[in-house]
Design a protein around this motif. Structure first.
Motif, mmCIF file in Angstrom:
data_model
loop_
_atom_site.group_PDB
_atom_site.id
_atom_site.type_symbol
_atom_site.label_atom_id
_atom_site.label_comp_id
_atom_site.label_asym_id
_atom_site.label_seq_id
_atom_site.Cartn_x
_atom_site.Cartn_y
_atom_site.Cartn_z
ATOM 1 N N PHE A 15 0.834 -1.199 0.000
ATOM 2 C CA PHE A 15 0.000 0.000 0.000
ATOM 3 C C PHE A 15 0.875 1.257 0.000
ATOM 4 O O PHE A 15 0.661 2.188 -0.783
ATOM 5 C CB PHE A 15 -0.943 -0.009 1.206
ATOM 6 C CG PHE A 15 -1.759 1.239 1.355
ATOM 7 C CD1 PHE A 15 -2.816 1.511 0.499
ATOM 8 C CD2 PHE A 15 -1.448 2.161 2.340
ATOM 9 C CE1 PHE A 15 -3.563 2.676 0.628
ATOM 10 C CE2 PHE A 15 -2.196 3.326 2.482
ATOM 11 C CZ PHE A 15 -3.250 3.578 1.617
ATOM 12 N N ILE A 16 1.867 1.296 0.880
ATOM 13 C CA ILE A 16 2.777 2.445 0.967
ATOM 14 C C ILE A 16 3.447 2.704 -0.380
ATOM 15 O O ILE A 16 3.540 3.852 -0.827
ATOM 16 C CB ILE A 16 3.817 2.217 2.087
ATOM 17 C CG1 ILE A 16 3.148 2.313 3.464
ATOM 18 C CG2 ILE A 16 4.983 3.201 1.961
ATOM 19 C CD1 ILE A 16 4.010 1.824 4.612
ATOM 20 N N ASP A 17 3.922 1.660 -1.025
ATOM 21 C CA ASP A 17 4.619 1.803 -2.314
ATOM 22 C C ASP A 17 3.759 2.461 -3.385
ATOM 23 O O ASP A 17 4.284 3.106 -4.292
ATOM 24 C CB ASP A 17 5.087 0.441 -2.832
ATOM 25 C CG ASP A 17 6.280 -0.099 -2.077
ATOM 26 O OD1 ASP A 17 6.938 0.674 -1.343
ATOM 27 O OD2 ASP A 17 6.554 -1.308 -2.210
ATOM 28 N N LYS A 18 2.450 2.331 -3.292
ATOM 29 C CA LYS A 18 1.549 2.885 -4.313
ATOM 30 C C LYS A 18 1.157 4.340 -4.060
ATOM 31 O O LYS A 18 0.567 4.979 -4.922
ATOM 32 C CB LYS A 18 0.290 2.026 -4.394
ATOM 33 C CG LYS A 18 0.556 0.640 -4.923
ATOM 34 C CD LYS A 18 -0.689 -0.212 -4.875
ATOM 35 C CE LYS A 18 -0.334 -1.620 -5.346
ATOM 36 N NZ LYS A 18 -1.278 -2.608 -4.885
ATOM 37 N N GLN A 19 1.489 4.865 -2.871
ATOM 38 C CA GLN A 19 1.044 6.215 -2.538
ATOM 39 C C GLN A 19 2.013 7.268 -3.064
ATOM 40 O O GLN A 19 3.212 7.077 -3.046
ATOM 41 C CB GLN A 19 0.871 6.358 -1.028
ATOM 42 C CG GLN A 19 -0.073 5.339 -0.425
ATOM 43 C CD GLN A 19 -1.341 5.118 -1.238
ATOM 44 O OE1 GLN A 19 -2.073 6.062 -1.512
ATOM 45 N NE2 GLN A 19 -1.581 3.875 -1.623
ATOM 46 N N LYS A 20 1.472 8.366 -3.532
ATOM 47 C CA LYS A 20 2.264 9.470 -4.081
ATOM 48 C C LYS A 20 2.551 10.543 -3.039
ATOM 49 O O LYS A 20 3.346 11.446 -3.283
ATOM 50 C CB LYS A 20 1.521 10.123 -5.257
ATOM 51 C CG LYS A 20 1.132 9.166 -6.353
ATOM 52 C CD LYS A 20 2.336 8.651 -7.073
ATOM 53 C CE LYS A 20 1.883 7.836 -8.275
ATOM 54 N NZ LYS A 20 2.933 6.991 -8.778
ATOM 55 N N SER A 44 10.148 9.699 -2.116
ATOM 56 C CA SER A 44 11.024 9.990 -0.984
ATOM 57 C C SER A 44 10.871 9.056 0.211
ATOM 58 O O SER A 44 11.500 9.291 1.239
ATOM 59 C CB SER A 44 10.785 11.434 -0.517
ATOM 60 O OG SER A 44 9.451 11.599 -0.071
ATOM 61 N N PHE A 45 10.079 8.002 0.103
ATOM 62 C CA PHE A 45 9.821 7.134 1.258
ATOM 63 C C PHE A 45 10.269 5.709 0.968
ATOM 64 O O PHE A 45 10.017 5.188 -0.123
ATOM 65 C CB PHE A 45 8.332 7.138 1.602
ATOM 66 C CG PHE A 45 8.034 6.531 2.945
ATOM 67 C CD1 PHE A 45 8.044 7.322 4.082
ATOM 68 C CD2 PHE A 45 7.764 5.180 3.078
ATOM 69 C CE1 PHE A 45 7.787 6.774 5.331
ATOM 70 C CE2 PHE A 45 7.507 4.619 4.316
ATOM 71 C CZ PHE A 45 7.514 5.419 5.446
ATOM 72 N N ARG A 46 10.908 5.079 1.962
ATOM 73 C CA ARG A 46 11.334 3.688 1.824
ATOM 74 C C ARG A 46 10.982 2.892 3.073
ATOM 75 O O ARG A 46 11.226 3.344 4.194
ATOM 76 C CB ARG A 46 12.851 3.589 1.621
ATOM 77 C CG ARG A 46 13.395 4.318 0.405
ATOM 78 C CD ARG A 46 12.987 3.635 -0.892
ATOM 79 N NE ARG A 46 13.537 4.318 -2.046
ATOM 80 C CZ ARG A 46 12.964 5.324 -2.706
ATOM 81 N NH1 ARG A 46 11.779 5.782 -2.314
ATOM 82 N NH2 ARG A 46 13.531 5.869 -3.759
ATOM 83 N N VAL A 47 10.446 1.693 2.873
ATOM 84 C CA VAL A 47 10.285 0.727 3.955
ATOM 85 C C VAL A 47 11.586 -0.067 3.981
ATOM 86 O O VAL A 47 11.939 -0.714 2.995
ATOM 87 C CB VAL A 47 9.070 -0.199 3.719
ATOM 88 C CG1 VAL A 47 9.012 -1.291 4.777
ATOM 89 C CG2 VAL A 47 7.779 0.609 3.694
ATOM 90 N N LEU A 48 12.306 -0.005 5.081
ATOM 91 C CA LEU A 48 13.604 -0.669 5.194
ATOM 92 C C LEU A 48 13.496 -2.073 5.768
ATOM 93 O O LEU A 48 14.294 -2.944 5.450
ATOM 94 C CB LEU A 48 14.543 0.170 6.064
ATOM 95 C CG LEU A 48 14.739 1.624 5.626
ATOM 96 C CD1 LEU A 48 15.659 2.351 6.601
ATOM 97 C CD2 LEU A 48 15.282 1.696 4.208
#
Length: 185
Positions: A15-20, A44-48
């Motif tokens: 879900f996070i990956d699809k958000q702008k 600018s966002f990454r799940v580590l």
């Protein structure tokens, strides 16, 4: 309706990956202090990992998140579905700032396409994830990224950006020092 998890599950990461766009919230300990809520865009966002995230932070008119996480660590990140099924996802945890020259900078900065105006990377160590319905979040059509920040940074140039950070990013709205405080003395 709300569901909680102690970590970022694969469906959360998808879900996070699809958000702008996402939002960052932080606050000082003082009851008189200002709560900060900032929208963030670009890639600018990454799940580590299941309990760690990071985002590339661009120079702005203030530096509240850095000051707040230095003072008390509290950090909340929120993602909303503006297309497709309704959903709101919140990440709760503790954050810290990573600056160029810090031990983690090289590893973390390699995960992003750094901008001229990249100021720092904010890392969040997540201990609670919440999803909720998002039924009242409106539908929006994504039309693209704005280029204003890049044009502003290019017009300032590297020296102008350093001067701007010294003037606007060393302390918070409430006078708390940011991670840049000593570096920009």
């Amino acid at each position: 309706m709300a569901k909680f998890s102690d970590s970022i599950l694969p469906q959360h990461s998808d879900f996070i990956d699809k958000q702008k766009m996402f939002f960052v919230a932080s606050a000082p300990l003082s009851a008189e202090g200002h709560v900060n809520l900032s929208p963030k865009g670009i890639d600018s966002f990454r799940v580590l990992s299941a309990n760690k995230v990071a985002y590339m932070d661009i120079i702005g008119s203030g530096n509240e998140t850095s000051a707040h996480v230095m003072e008390n660590g509290r950090l909340t990140l929120m993602f909303c579905a503006y297309e497709g099924p309704p959903n709101i996802l919140r990440l709760y945890g503790r954050g810290y700032t990573v600056l160029p020259g810090d031990a983690e900078w090289e590893e973390l900065s390699a995960l992003f396409e750094l901008q001229l105006a990249t100021r720092q990377i904010i890392v969040g160590e997540i201990d609670k994830v919440q999803t909720s319905c998002g039924f009242s979040v409106p539908l929006y059509e994504y039309m693209g990224e704005r280029d204003h920040a890049q044009k502003w940074a290019a017009a300032k140039g590297p020296e102008g950006l350093e001067t701007y950070k010294k003037e606007k990013n060393r302390v918070s709205l409430d006078g708390l020092p940011t991670a840049l405080f000593d570096r920009l003395a």
